[in-house]
Design a protein around this motif. Sequence first.
Motif, PDB file in Angstrom:
ATOM      1  N   HIS A  47     -44.398   3.637  -8.078  1.00  0.00           N
ATOM      2  CA  HIS A  47     -44.308   4.934  -7.422  1.00  0.00           C
ATOM      3  C   HIS A  47     -45.598   5.708  -7.667  1.00  0.00           C
ATOM      4  CE1 HIS A  47     -39.667   5.284  -6.823  1.00  0.00           C
ATOM      5  NE2 HIS A  47     -40.124   4.064  -6.587  1.00  0.00           N
ATOM      6  N   HIS A  48     -46.447   5.660  -6.650  1.00  0.00           N
ATOM      7  CA  HIS A  48     -47.721   6.365  -6.746  1.00  0.00           C
ATOM      8  C   HIS A  48     -47.478   7.867  -6.829  1.00  0.00           C
ATOM      9  CE1 HIS A  48     -51.778   7.696  -5.689  1.00  0.00           C
ATOM     10  NE2 HIS A  48     -52.189   6.458  -5.911  1.00  0.00           N
ATOM     11  N   PHE A  49     -48.289   8.554  -7.627  1.00  0.00           N
ATOM     12  CA  PHE A  49     -48.156   9.999  -7.760  1.00  0.00           C
ATOM     13  C   PHE A  49     -48.361  10.683  -6.407  1.00  0.00           C
ATOM     14  CE2 PHE A  49     -50.256  14.120  -8.165  1.00  0.00           C
ATOM     15  CZ  PHE A  49     -49.327  14.827  -8.920  1.00  0.00           C
ATOM     16  N   VAL A  50     -47.461  11.590  -6.071  1.00  0.00           N
ATOM     17  CA  VAL A  50     -47.562  12.354  -4.832  1.00  0.00           C
ATOM     18  C   VAL A  50     -47.392  13.829  -5.164  1.00  0.00           C
ATOM     19  CG1 VAL A  50     -46.707  12.698  -2.488  1.00  0.00           C
ATOM     20  CG2 VAL A  50     -46.565  10.426  -3.542  1.00  0.00           C
ATOM     21  N   GLY A  51     -48.506  14.537  -5.236  1.00  0.00           N
ATOM     22  CA  GLY A  51     -48.457  15.963  -5.516  1.00  0.00           C
ATOM     23  C   GLY A  51     -48.282  16.790  -4.251  1.00  0.00           C
ATOM     24  N   GLU A  52     -48.014  18.077  -4.441  1.00  0.00           N
ATOM     25  CA  GLU A  52     -47.746  18.950  -3.306  1.00  0.00           C
ATOM     26  C   GLU A  52     -48.942  19.028  -2.356  1.00  0.00           C
ATOM     27  OE1 GLU A  52     -45.987  23.449  -2.470  1.00  0.00           O
ATOM     28  OE2 GLU A  52     -46.459  22.781  -4.509  1.00  0.00           O
ATOM     29  N   GLU A  53     -50.142  19.031  -2.905  1.00  0.00           N
ATOM     30  CA  GLU A  53     -51.334  19.142  -2.070  1.00  0.00           C
ATOM     31  C   GLU A  53     -51.613  17.868  -1.277  1.00  0.00           C
ATOM     32  OE1 GLU A  53     -52.393  17.307  -5.912  1.00  0.00           O
ATOM     33  OE2 GLU A  53     -51.219  19.070  -5.298  1.00  0.00           O
ATOM     34  N   TRP A 131     -40.741  12.986   5.043  1.00  0.00           N
ATOM     35  CA  TRP A 131     -39.396  12.998   5.600  1.00  0.00           C
ATOM     36  C   TRP A 131     -38.508  11.925   4.992  1.00  0.00           C
ATOM     37  CZ3 TRP A 131     -38.305  17.309   7.790  1.00  0.00           C
ATOM     38  CH2 TRP A 131     -39.331  18.054   8.407  1.00  0.00           C
ATOM     39  N   ARG A 132     -39.099  10.906   4.412  1.00  0.00           N
ATOM     40  CA  ARG A 132     -38.321   9.937   3.657  1.00  0.00           C
ATOM     41  C   ARG A 132     -37.842  10.547   2.341  1.00  0.00           C
ATOM     42  NH1 ARG A 132     -39.014   4.435   4.943  1.00  0.00           N
ATOM     43  NH2 ARG A 132     -40.427   4.052   6.686  1.00  0.00           N
ATOM     44  N   CYS A 133     -38.736  11.296   1.733  1.00  0.00           N
ATOM     45  CA  CYS A 133     -38.439  11.890   0.430  1.00  0.00           C
ATOM     46  C   CYS A 133     -37.562  13.138   0.563  1.00  0.00           C
ATOM     47  CB  CYS A 133     -39.756  12.242  -0.265  1.00  0.00           C
ATOM     48  SG  CYS A 133     -39.597  12.785  -1.974  1.00  0.00           S
ATOM     49  N   PHE A 134     -37.842  13.950   1.586  1.00  0.00           N
ATOM     50  CA  PHE A 134     -37.113  15.206   1.781  1.00  0.00           C
ATOM     51  C   PHE A 134     -36.529  15.241   3.189  1.00  0.00           C
ATOM     52  CE2 PHE A 134     -41.014  16.272  -0.774  1.00  0.00           C
ATOM     53  CZ  PHE A 134     -40.393  16.247  -2.017  1.00  0.00           C
ATOM     54  N   PRO A 135     -35.436  14.528   3.448  1.00  0.00           N
ATOM     55  CA  PRO A 135     -34.863  14.497   4.800  1.00  0.00           C
ATOM     56  C   PRO A 135     -34.399  15.861   5.293  1.00  0.00           C
ATOM     57  CG  PRO A 135     -33.377  13.472   3.210  1.00  0.00           C
ATOM     58  CD  PRO A 135     -34.675  13.687   2.504  1.00  0.00           C
ATOM     59  N   ASP A 136     -34.147  16.775   4.378  1.00  0.00           N
ATOM     60  CA  ASP A 136     -33.735  18.120   4.782  1.00  0.00           C
ATOM     61  C   ASP A 136     -34.923  19.039   5.027  1.00  0.00           C
ATOM     62  OD1 ASP A 136     -34.616  18.384   2.194  1.00  0.00           O
ATOM     63  OD2 ASP A 136     -32.780  19.285   1.406  1.00  0.00           O
ATOM     64  N   GLY A 137     -36.135  18.530   4.809  1.00  0.00           N
ATOM     65  CA  GLY A 137     -37.333  19.326   5.036  1.00  0.00           C
ATOM     66  C   GLY A 137     -37.654  20.314   3.934  1.00  0.00           C
ATOM     67  N   LYS A 138     -36.936  20.224   2.808  1.00  0.00           N
ATOM     68  CA  LYS A 138     -37.147  21.157   1.700  1.00  0.00           C
ATOM     69  C   LYS A 138     -37.793  20.416   0.523  1.00  0.00           C
ATOM     70  CE  LYS A 138     -33.100  23.901   3.025  1.00  0.00           C
ATOM     71  NZ  LYS A 138     -31.780  24.412   2.578  1.00  0.00           N
ATOM     72  N   PRO A 139     -39.100  20.535   0.360  1.00  0.00           N
ATOM     73  CA  PRO A 139     -39.794  19.802  -0.715  1.00  0.00           C
ATOM     74  C   PRO A 139     -39.461  20.339  -2.098  1.00  0.00           C
ATOM     75  CG  PRO A 139     -41.298  21.298   0.370  1.00  0.00           C
ATOM     76  CD  PRO A 139     -40.031  21.356   1.153  1.00  0.00           C
ATOM     77  N   ALA A 140     -39.473  19.433  -3.066  1.00  0.00           N
ATOM     78  CA  ALA A 140     -39.227  19.807  -4.463  1.00  0.00           C
ATOM     79  C   ALA A 140     -40.122  18.943  -5.349  1.00  0.00           C
ATOM     80  CB  ALA A 140     -37.761  19.612  -4.828  1.00  0.00           C
ATOM     81  N   PHE A 141     -40.684  19.562  -6.382  1.00  0.00           N
ATOM     82  CA  PHE A 141     -41.606  18.861  -7.266  1.00  0.00           C
ATOM     83  C   PHE A 141     -41.269  19.180  -8.718  1.00  0.00           C
ATOM     84  CE2 PHE A 141     -43.668  19.634  -3.259  1.00  0.00           C
ATOM     85  CZ  PHE A 141     -44.304  18.445  -2.958  1.00  0.00           C
ATOM     86  N   TYR A 142     -41.525  18.206  -9.596  1.00  0.00           N
ATOM     87  CA  TYR A 142     -41.340  18.450 -11.014  1.00  0.00           C
ATOM     88  C   TYR A 142     -42.359  19.490 -11.472  1.00  0.00           C
ATOM     89  CZ  TYR A 142     -38.308  14.355 -11.364  1.00  0.00           C
ATOM     90  OH  TYR A 142     -37.281  13.463 -11.212  1.00  0.00           O
ATOM     91  N   PRO A 143     -41.947  20.399 -12.319  1.00  0.00           N
ATOM     92  CA  PRO A 143     -42.891  21.423 -12.808  1.00  0.00           C
ATOM     93  C   PRO A 143     -43.998  20.807 -13.642  1.00  0.00           C
ATOM     94  CG  PRO A 143     -40.857  21.488 -14.057  1.00  0.00           C
ATOM     95  CD  PRO A 143     -40.610  20.555 -12.908  1.00  0.00           C
ATOM     96  N   ASN A 152     -42.221  12.666 -14.773  1.00  0.00           N
ATOM     97  CA  ASN A 152     -41.219  13.655 -14.385  1.00  0.00           C
ATOM     98  C   ASN A 152     -41.617  15.093 -14.720  1.00  0.00           C
ATOM     99  OD1 ASN A 152     -41.018  13.362 -17.114  1.00  0.00           O
ATOM    100  ND2 ASN A 152     -38.765  13.430 -17.182  1.00  0.00           N
ATOM    101  N   VAL A 153     -42.803  15.322 -15.231  1.00  0.00           N
ATOM    102  CA  VAL A 153     -43.224  16.693 -15.521  1.00  0.00           C
ATOM    103  C   VAL A 153     -44.666  16.937 -15.075  1.00  0.00           C
ATOM    104  CG1 VAL A 153     -41.653  17.059 -17.462  1.00  0.00           C
ATOM    105  CG2 VAL A 153     -43.872  15.997 -17.872  1.00  0.00           C
ATOM    106  N   SER A 154     -45.130  16.127 -14.124  1.00  0.00           N
ATOM    107  CA  SER A 154     -46.539  16.225 -13.756  1.00  0.00           C
ATOM    108  C   SER A 154     -46.777  16.790 -12.366  1.00  0.00           C
ATOM    109  CB  SER A 154     -47.192  14.835 -13.846  1.00  0.00           C
ATOM    110  OG  SER A 154     -46.602  13.972 -12.886  1.00  0.00           O
ATOM    111  N   GLY A 155     -45.781  17.340 -11.756  1.00  0.00           N
ATOM    112  CA  GLY A 155     -45.933  17.843 -10.405  1.00  0.00           C
ATOM    113  C   GLY A 155     -45.648  16.796  -9.349  1.00  0.00           C
ATOM    114  N   ASP A 156     -45.066  15.666  -9.744  1.00  0.00           N
ATOM    115  CA  ASP A 156     -44.715  14.612  -8.801  1.00  0.00           C
ATOM    116  C   ASP A 156     -43.501  15.035  -7.981  1.00  0.00           C
ATOM    117  OD1 ASP A 156     -44.895  12.247  -7.508  1.00  0.00           O
ATOM    118  OD2 ASP A 156     -44.271  10.977  -9.182  1.00  0.00           O
ATOM    119  N   VAL A 157     -43.248  14.285  -6.907  1.00  0.00           N
ATOM    120  CA  VAL A 157     -42.142  14.629  -6.021  1.00  0.00           C
ATOM    121  C   VAL A 157     -40.785  14.388  -6.679  1.00  0.00           C
ATOM    122  CG1 VAL A 157     -43.383  14.243  -3.878  1.00  0.00           C
ATOM    123  CG2 VAL A 157     -42.280  12.312  -5.023  1.00  0.00           C
TER     124      VAL A 157
END
Length: 307
Positions: A47-53, A131-143, A152-157
């Motif tokens: 699972h490659h890191f995927v940040g918000e940016e 859209w695979r990760c957030f089918p509802d269109g609401k993104p969420a990331f670990y703080p 799980n605490v690096s800003g990943d999805v």
Amino acid sequence: MADILDGGAHTLRSHGVAVAKIHKHDWLILLLLVVIAVGLNIIEPFHHFVGEEMMTDLKYPLKGNTIPFWAVAIIAILLPFIIFLIYYFIKKDVYDLHHATLGLLFSVLITAVITEAIKDAVGRPRPDFFWRCFPDGKPAFYPTIAGNSTANVSGDVMCSGIKSVIKEGYKSFPSGHTSGSYAGLGFLAWYLSGKIRVFDRRGHVAKLCIIFLPLLVAALVGVSRVDDNWHHWQDVFAGGLLGTTIASFCYLQFFPPPYDIDGWGPHAYFQMLAESGNGNQSSATNVNHANVHQSELQSICIQPQHG
């Protein structure tokens, strides 16, 4: 083996079992490659890191496949095999049919194993990953927590989608559809090059068009993967390069280069003729064997040019 020296046909009935026995270990290796490919497809990819940016390039719409996986099997395996069969029914050469089929399957399966291994190791997100990760269109990331780089605490999805869909979302590089298509159709292009003597120094452009046709089909498969938002263009480029390279190695393992004077037939056929002549004939008969070999060349209308 007088029938061979007299120019007799080498059919599935007369020589098929003997040829298959010689390569029984190769067929077992093919089965092993199938098992490995299936296993690599089942395991969870990195699972490659995927940040918000990073989501900017991963928000393409989630679409279906224009060319499904089963269609790739038809294009890359069944279509070339049908052409091999047509040539077999014309020439009755089981050596050509067996080695062309074996080489084709090795090309496709080795490509599949390498492709799946790279996919699992790289874990690159697909263009439609959002859209695979957030089918509802609401993104969420670990703080993000300073000084802590665990996943799980690096800003990943924090994906909320279906697990199997998310898993496929991490398998973008390289394109399996593209690599498989080039592995099968690239092998077919090599095969046709030898059969129609495309490098006979006569400059017939029509022959090149025949050779480029399978490659065009493979390229269109790759283009469809970008159009469907399943792959980035780099994934398709790498897949095409991988499939073409492996197809080339596999073809040359079983056949001479198409520009060779014997480029129309498999190595095993000429080796069989040579061994039959050396084992059963005197030097005088070897001359006759050479004449038989020449008649084989003439039977498929080959006129080598020397310049």
